[in-house]
Design a protein around this motif. Structure first.
Motif, PDB file in Angstrom:
ATOM      1  N   ILE A 229       0.771  -1.186   0.089  1.00  0.00           N
ATOM      2  CA  ILE A 229       0.036  -0.053  -0.187  1.00  0.00           C
ATOM      3  C   ILE A 229       0.757   1.293  -0.084  1.00  0.00           C
ATOM      4  CG2 ILE A 229      -1.753   0.989   1.049  1.00  0.00           C
ATOM      5  CD1 ILE A 229      -2.634  -1.541   0.223  1.00  0.00           C
ATOM      6  N   THR A 230       0.771   1.941  -1.049  1.00  0.00           N
ATOM      7  CA  THR A 230       1.569   3.359  -1.036  1.00  0.00           C
ATOM      8  C   THR A 230       0.567   4.148  -1.437  1.00  0.00           C
ATOM      9  OG1 THR A 230       1.832   3.013  -3.527  1.00  0.00           O
ATOM     10  CG2 THR A 230       3.682   2.506  -1.920  1.00  0.00           C
ATOM     11  N   THR A 231       0.739   5.533  -1.187  1.00  0.00           N
ATOM     12  CA  THR A 231      -0.168   6.665  -1.316  1.00  0.00           C
ATOM     13  C   THR A 231      -0.089   7.135  -2.797  1.00  0.00           C
ATOM     14  OG1 THR A 231       1.512   8.260  -0.631  1.00  0.00           O
ATOM     15  CG2 THR A 231       0.072   7.823   0.922  1.00  0.00           C
ATOM     16  N   ALA A 232      -1.023   8.129  -3.056  1.00  0.00           N
ATOM     17  CA  ALA A 232      -1.093   8.384  -4.611  1.00  0.00           C
ATOM     18  C   ALA A 232       0.166   9.065  -4.967  1.00  0.00           C
ATOM     19  CB  ALA A 232      -2.285   9.422  -4.832  1.00  0.00           C
ATOM     20  N   ASP A 233       0.883   9.611  -3.969  1.00  0.00           N
ATOM     21  CA  ASP A 233       2.218  10.331  -4.703  1.00  0.00           C
ATOM     22  C   ASP A 233       3.449   9.329  -4.424  1.00  0.00           C
ATOM     23  OD1 ASP A 233       2.380  10.126  -1.947  1.00  0.00           O
ATOM     24  OD2 ASP A 233       2.838  12.102  -1.482  1.00  0.00           O
ATOM     25  N   GLY A 234       3.194   7.976  -4.171  1.00  0.00           N
ATOM     26  CA  GLY A 234       4.295   6.914  -4.418  1.00  0.00           C
ATOM     27  C   GLY A 234       4.862   6.633  -2.979  1.00  0.00           C
ATOM     28  N   ALA A 235       4.423   7.574  -1.811  1.00  0.00           N
ATOM     29  CA  ALA A 235       5.007   7.462  -0.598  1.00  0.00           C
ATOM     30  C   ALA A 235       4.682   6.070   0.221  1.00  0.00           C
ATOM     31  CB  ALA A 235       4.660   8.278   0.361  1.00  0.00           C
ATOM     32  N   LYS A 236       5.444   5.524   1.024  1.00  0.00           N
ATOM     33  CA  LYS A 236       5.112   4.418   1.728  1.00  0.00           C
ATOM     34  C   LYS A 236       3.796   4.704   2.715  1.00  0.00           C
ATOM     35  CE  LYS A 236       7.311   0.509   4.190  1.00  0.00           C
ATOM     36  NZ  LYS A 236       8.676  -0.008   4.671  1.00  0.00           N
ATOM     37  N   MET A 237       3.011   3.634   2.713  1.00  0.00           N
ATOM     38  CA  MET A 237       1.837   4.123   3.922  1.00  0.00           C
ATOM     39  C   MET A 237       2.337   4.121   4.970  1.00  0.00           C
ATOM     40  SD  MET A 237      -1.684   4.005   3.369  1.00  0.00           S
ATOM     41  CE  MET A 237      -2.794   4.083   4.797  1.00  0.00           C
ATOM     42  N   GLY A 238       1.757   5.196   5.690  1.00  0.00           N
ATOM     43  CA  GLY A 238       2.052   5.308   7.267  1.00  0.00           C
ATOM     44  C   GLY A 238       3.245   6.098   7.513  1.00  0.00           C
ATOM     45  N   LYS A 239       3.961   6.610   6.773  1.00  0.00           N
ATOM     46  CA  LYS A 239       5.322   7.642   6.711  1.00  0.00           C
ATOM     47  C   LYS A 239       4.996   8.758   6.528  1.00  0.00           C
ATOM     48  CE  LYS A 239       8.177   4.291   7.987  1.00  0.00           C
ATOM     49  NZ  LYS A 239       8.809   3.902   9.091  1.00  0.00           N
ATOM     50  N   THR A 240       5.265   9.714   7.526  1.00  0.00           N
ATOM     51  CA  THR A 240       5.088  11.102   7.271  1.00  0.00           C
ATOM     52  C   THR A 240       6.276  11.974   7.616  1.00  0.00           C
ATOM     53  OG1 THR A 240       4.205  11.852   9.553  1.00  0.00           O
ATOM     54  CG2 THR A 240       2.819  10.948   8.144  1.00  0.00           C
ATOM     55  N   ALA A 241       6.370  13.370   7.206  1.00  0.00           N
ATOM     56  CA  ALA A 241       7.629  14.225   7.672  1.00  0.00           C
ATOM     57  C   ALA A 241       7.900  13.991   9.115  1.00  0.00           C
ATOM     58  CB  ALA A 241       7.311  15.362   7.258  1.00  0.00           C
ATOM     59  N   GLY A 243       7.388  11.286  11.128  1.00  0.00           N
ATOM     60  CA  GLY A 243       7.660  10.040  11.606  1.00  0.00           C
ATOM     61  C   GLY A 243       6.396   9.075  11.260  1.00  0.00           C
ATOM     62  N   ALA A 244       6.520   7.960  11.837  1.00  0.00           N
ATOM     63  CA  ALA A 244       5.452   7.028  11.819  1.00  0.00           C
ATOM     64  C   ALA A 244       4.308   7.312  12.281  1.00  0.00           C
ATOM     65  CB  ALA A 244       6.072   5.514  12.496  1.00  0.00           C
ATOM     66  N   VAL A 245       3.217   6.992  11.712  1.00  0.00           N
ATOM     67  CA  VAL A 245       1.671   6.958  12.396  1.00  0.00           C
ATOM     68  C   VAL A 245       1.256   5.962  12.964  1.00  0.00           C
ATOM     69  CG1 VAL A 245      -0.751   7.540  11.609  1.00  0.00           C
ATOM     70  CG2 VAL A 245       1.086   8.459  10.143  1.00  0.00           C
ATOM     71  N   TRP A 246       1.367   6.203  14.306  1.00  0.00           N
ATOM     72  CA  TRP A 246       1.338   4.987  15.318  1.00  0.00           C
ATOM     73  C   TRP A 246      -0.054   4.702  15.678  1.00  0.00           C
ATOM     74  CZ3 TRP A 246       5.688   2.155  15.843  1.00  0.00           C
ATOM     75  CH2 TRP A 246       6.945   3.043  15.741  1.00  0.00           C
ATOM     76  N   LEU A 247      -0.491   3.408  15.762  1.00  0.00           N
ATOM     77  CA  LEU A 247      -1.705   2.805  16.082  1.00  0.00           C
ATOM     78  C   LEU A 247      -2.048   3.128  17.455  1.00  0.00           C
ATOM     79  CD1 LEU A 247      -2.171  -0.295  13.965  1.00  0.00           C
ATOM     80  CD2 LEU A 247      -2.389   2.056  13.252  1.00  0.00           C
ATOM     81  N   ASN A 248      -1.318   3.331  18.482  1.00  0.00           N
ATOM     82  CA  ASN A 248      -1.500   3.466  19.942  1.00  0.00           C
ATOM     83  C   ASN A 248      -1.617   4.824  20.420  1.00  0.00           C
ATOM     84  OD1 ASN A 248      -1.360   0.630  19.836  1.00  0.00           O
ATOM     85  ND2 ASN A 248       0.092   0.656  21.811  1.00  0.00           N
ATOM     86  N   TYR A 255      -6.275  12.717  17.792  1.00  0.00           N
ATOM     87  CA  TYR A 255      -6.164  13.752  17.006  1.00  0.00           C
ATOM     88  C   TYR A 255      -5.447  13.957  15.696  1.00  0.00           C
ATOM     89  CZ  TYR A 255      -6.712  18.597  15.080  1.00  0.00           C
ATOM     90  OH  TYR A 255      -7.132  19.508  14.188  1.00  0.00           O
ATOM     91  N   ASP A 256      -4.176  13.505  16.102  1.00  0.00           N
ATOM     92  CA  ASP A 256      -3.113  13.492  14.934  1.00  0.00           C
ATOM     93  C   ASP A 256      -3.554  12.370  14.256  1.00  0.00           C
ATOM     94  OD1 ASP A 256      -1.733  15.798  16.059  1.00  0.00           O
ATOM     95  OD2 ASP A 256      -0.508  14.631  17.354  1.00  0.00           O
ATOM     96  N   PHE A 257      -3.915  11.125  14.751  1.00  0.00           N
ATOM     97  CA  PHE A 257      -4.331   9.941  13.909  1.00  0.00           C
ATOM     98  C   PHE A 257      -5.224  10.211  12.921  1.00  0.00           C
ATOM     99  CE2 PHE A 257      -6.566   5.913  13.593  1.00  0.00           C
ATOM    100  CZ  PHE A 257      -5.461   5.015  12.945  1.00  0.00           C
ATOM    101  N   TRP A 258      -6.362  10.974  13.565  1.00  0.00           N
ATOM    102  CA  TRP A 258      -7.512  11.259  12.864  1.00  0.00           C
ATOM    103  C   TRP A 258      -7.147  12.053  11.577  1.00  0.00           C
ATOM    104  CZ3 TRP A 258     -10.285  15.772  10.982  1.00  0.00           C
ATOM    105  CH2 TRP A 258     -11.598  15.399  11.033  1.00  0.00           C
ATOM    106  N   GLN A 259      -6.192  13.204  11.904  1.00  0.00           N
ATOM    107  CA  GLN A 259      -5.792  14.273  10.924  1.00  0.00           C
ATOM    108  C   GLN A 259      -4.962  13.464   9.782  1.00  0.00           C
ATOM    109  OE1 GLN A 259      -5.970  17.120  10.131  1.00  0.00           O
ATOM    110  NE2 GLN A 259      -7.175  17.849  11.659  1.00  0.00           N
TER     111      GLN A 259
END
Length: 409
Positions: A229-241, A243-248, A255-259
């Motif tokens: 799963i990659t995003t439309a711009d080719g980035a790896k899913m769950g990685k942002t500038a 850091g990782a988008v944690w589930l916990n 709020y950050d997870f929702w965003q």
């Protein structure tokens, strides 16, 4: 329309989860006539899994939704070694205590997404250290070793890529694929588990387990992988500038997870709704057809649905309300991060860095110079500004359109 007869493969196919199947016809026939037990493995190398793992977790959710039994394998044993797949360096060794604490922390995520009970389709969570730690080295080599050739092991991408780049691959990591294959054999013997699921990068490991079970026990097992799963711009899913988008929650506020989901690319909304929510397909088709600014409504639905599943309905409701206050009403919702500046106040650069909005005071100065920093909607021009708050008042600090915080005394 899907040609599959079983609810399992039809559901996986319709929602976009299918990439490869080892024997689609046989698995389809099996799943149509009986309950199939399937598993996905997760290495507990951190206190939380991240959005990149969510695609594999959803495979287990779909398995259960289709009337089958999911097993979550926590790799307490294999994590002591480290999966070389996709890695460019040697993984840090974790202590027994760290692994146990990580597994306990991760369990809460699965408890929200899967149903754990004593029924025929109730989920199980099992630690592969339960059997791997008990193995005697020489007997294990005699039992399993003859079924693997080094020649073939060297052809797997996880090994080949490291060697081609002349990067170190330790002997302990080289053993990983053997132990993961052995997991499938043990689960087949002890739980009649016939299916392993995972991301497309796990195809080689899954096939290894299927072949090992056939050679050792004469059993027919199956494998399913989901597309990367990659995003439309080719980035790896769950990685942002940032850091990782944690589930916990402890690693990332709701709020950050929702965003993260609210800020999805327009082109990803329909696909993400199919993969990561339980919304009916006709409703998803309606939402992804929205145009212009209306697509934002679909993104809010996506954010609410995923957050409710992973963090709970109250967390989704609160995050949605905070976003509405912050962006629509100009207010400051209660879910926003906050920072106290004390009676003496705090310089704006230090404040931005303390909140994690900027990595350094130097970056804070650059953002101020760009006009990206605002206090209660007013742009900050002075990089040395002392931010003071009187009494019980609050100030909203914003960096760009997506980062907001409450400043208190």
């Amino acid at each position: 329309m899907s040609e599959y007869k079983s609810d399992l493969l039809r559901l996986l196919d319709e929602r976009g989860h299918l990439h490869q199947v080892t024997d689609a016809g046989a698995l389809d026939a099996l799943a149509a006539k009986q309950v199939v037990t399937g598993y996905v493995g997760f290495d507990p190398t951190a206190p939380s899994l991240h959005v990149g793992n969510l695609a594999s977790i959803m495979l287990l959710r779909r398995l259960q939704q289709a009337g089958h039994r999911p097993i979550v394998i926590m790799g307490g044993g294999t994590a002591k070694i480290g999966d070389p797949s996709g890695k460019t360096d040697v993984r840090k060794m974790l202590t027994e205590q760290s692994l146990a604490a990580n597994i306990a922390s991760i369990h809460d995520t699965f408890a929200r997404i899967l149903r754990f009970d004593d029924s025929e389709t109730g989920a199980l969570l099992i630690n592969n250290d339960d059997w791997l730690a008990k193995l005697d080295y020489v007997p294990f080599l005699r039992e399993v070793g003859p079924h693997f050739t080094v020649n073939r092991m060297l052809t797997f991408d996880s090994v080949k890529l490291r060697l081609d780049r002349e990067q170190p691959l330790t002997f302990i990591e080289f053993n990983y694929m053997i132990l993961q294959a052995y997991d499938f054999v043990v689960l087949a013997r002890e739980h009649d588990c016939q299916l392993q699921l995972g991301g497309s990068d796990q195809w080689g490991n899954i096939v290894n387990g299927i072949e090992l079970a056939r050679r050792m026990d004469g059993r027919e097992l199956y494998g399913v992988t989901a597309p990367l799963i990659t995003t439309a711009d080719g980035a790896k899913m769950g990685k942002t500038a940032d850091g990782a988008v944690w589930l916990n929650e402890a690693q990332l506020p709701a709020y950050d997870f929702w965003q993260y989901w609210r800020n999805a690319d327009d082109r990803d909304v329909g696909r993400f709704l199919r993969l990561f929510t339980d919304l009916p397909l006709d409703e998803i088709a309606r939402l992804e057809a929205l145009d212009g600014a209306e697509i934002n409504q679909a993104k809010i639905v996506l954010a609410n649905e995923v957050t409710a599943m992973v963090r709970g309905k109250e967390a989704a409701k609160s995050a949605d309300a905070t976003a509405a206050q912050t962006f629509a009403g100009g207010g400051a919702g209660e879910d926003l991060p906050s920072q106290a500046v004390g009676a003496d106040g705090m310089r704006i650069g230090a404040l931005l860095t303390a909140l994690g909005f900027t990595a350094s005071n130097g970056e804070a100065k650059r953002k101020i110079a760009e006009g990206a920093v605002r206090l209660d909607g007013v742009a900050v021009a002075d990089p040395g500004l002392l931010v003071e708050v009187s009494g019980g008042a609050e100030i909203k600090l914003s960096l760009g359109k997506k980062k907001h915080a409450i400043i208190t005394r």
